[in-house]
Design a protein around this motif. Sequence first.
Motif, PDB file in Angstrom:
ATOM      1  N   ASP A  56       0.857  -1.177   0.000  1.00 16.29           N
ATOM      2  CA  ASP A  56       0.000   0.000   0.000  1.00 16.29           C
ATOM      3  C   ASP A  56       0.895   1.230   0.000  1.00 16.29           C
ATOM      4  O   ASP A  56       1.526   1.554   1.007  1.00 16.29           O
ATOM      5  N   LEU A  57       0.958   1.894  -1.150  1.00 10.91           N
ATOM      6  CA  LEU A  57       1.810   3.068  -1.300  1.00 10.91           C
ATOM      7  C   LEU A  57       0.945   4.290  -1.562  1.00 10.91           C
ATOM      8  O   LEU A  57      -0.037   4.214  -2.301  1.00 10.91           O
ATOM      9  N   ILE A  58       1.335   5.424  -0.987  1.00  8.78           N
ATOM     10  CA  ILE A  58       0.581   6.666  -1.112  1.00  8.78           C
ATOM     11  C   ILE A  58       1.495   7.757  -1.664  1.00  8.78           C
ATOM     12  O   ILE A  58       2.624   7.937  -1.185  1.00  8.78           O
ATOM     13  N   ASP A  59       1.002   8.498  -2.655  1.00 11.70           N
ATOM     14  CA  ASP A  59       1.745   9.635  -3.194  1.00 11.70           C
ATOM     15  C   ASP A  59       1.741  10.743  -2.144  1.00 11.70           C
ATOM     16  O   ASP A  59       0.677  11.200  -1.706  1.00 11.70           O
ATOM     17  N   ALA A  60       2.918  11.178  -1.721  1.00  8.01           N
ATOM     18  CA  ALA A  60       3.051  12.180  -0.657  1.00  8.01           C
ATOM     19  C   ALA A  60       2.462  13.527  -1.052  1.00  8.01           C
ATOM     20  O   ALA A  60       2.065  14.305  -0.195  1.00  8.01           O
ATOM     21  N   ARG A  61       2.390  13.811  -2.355  1.00 12.29           N
ATOM     22  CA  ARG A  61       1.894  15.118  -2.794  1.00 12.29           C
ATOM     23  C   ARG A  61       0.385  15.142  -3.009  1.00 12.29           C
ATOM     24  O   ARG A  61      -0.251  16.154  -2.784  1.00 12.29           O
ATOM     25  N   THR A  62      -0.178  14.011  -3.439  1.00  9.98           N
ATOM     26  CA  THR A  62      -1.597  14.013  -3.801  1.00  9.98           C
ATOM     27  C   THR A  62      -2.466  13.175  -2.877  1.00  9.98           C
ATOM     28  O   THR A  62      -3.685  13.318  -2.885  1.00  9.98           O
ATOM     29  N   GLY A  63      -1.861  12.259  -2.142  1.00  6.44           N
ATOM     30  CA  GLY A  63      -2.626  11.346  -1.309  1.00  6.44           C
ATOM     31  C   GLY A  63      -3.212  10.174  -2.084  1.00  6.44           C
ATOM     32  O   GLY A  63      -3.889   9.323  -1.524  1.00  6.44           O
ATOM     33  N   ALA A  64      -2.947  10.108  -3.387  1.00  8.77           N
ATOM     34  CA  ALA A  64      -3.467   9.030  -4.233  1.00  8.77           C
ATOM     35  C   ALA A  64      -2.680   7.741  -4.014  1.00  8.77           C
ATOM     36  O   ALA A  64      -1.498   7.766  -3.637  1.00  8.77           O
TER      37      ALA A  64
END
Length: 192
Positions: A56-64
Motif C-alpha cells: 500500500d503506497l501513497i503519493d506524498a503530494r496528492t494522497g493518491a
Amino acid sequence: MSTLGIVIVAVCLIVTTVNLILTAVLFRQLGLMVMGSARGADDSGISIGRKLPALDLIDARTGADVDVHGLRRPQLVFFGSTTCHECAEIYPDIRYLEDHYDLRVVNFLFGSDLADVVSYAGARGVKGPVVVATEGLASAYDVDVSPFAFVVDERGLIVSKGLLNSRGRLIDMLAPVQRVEFDKEAVRENVA
C-alpha cells in the motif's frame, strides 16, 4: 612510554584517520549512501525476473494510491534521498525521460519528514508519484543504497536494477525496455 613509541602511536592514529576520511569520500563520490549492508550496490534489491512486492503506497503530494503493478508500460522505480547529491544530479535526466519517452517514474525518497520530501520533489521538478521512503519500504524492496533503481517491464517484471548515479548507467539500465538517447541540447542542469 618512550618518545619514539608516542610518535609511532601518533603516526598510526593519523594514518587510520586519513584512511577513514578517504574511504568516506570515495563512497560519497560513488554516490553510495550505505544503509547497513556490506553487499555491493548492485547486489541490493529484489532479483531480476521477479515482481516488486504489492504494498500500500501513497503519493506524498496528492494522497493518491501508487500502484507499481499492472500498468502495461515500463517503469523506473527510483530510491533517492533528500540529502544525496548524486540523487539530485540524476533528476534532470529522469525528467528528460518522462518528457520524451513513455516511461513512468515512481520516486521513493528518504527525508527527514513529509514536508522535506515534498519540498525536495518540487525543487527537483519530480513529475511521477513520490512516496516517502522508510526503512520498512527499503527492507521490503531489499534496497541498501541510494541512488538505486529498478526497471520494470510492461509485464511487471524487474529487468534491471542497481546503483543509478550517471546518465550512462540510466541508459544501460533502461536498455531492456527502451532505447534511450539524449538530445545534444539535454544538458545537465546545475543542481548545487
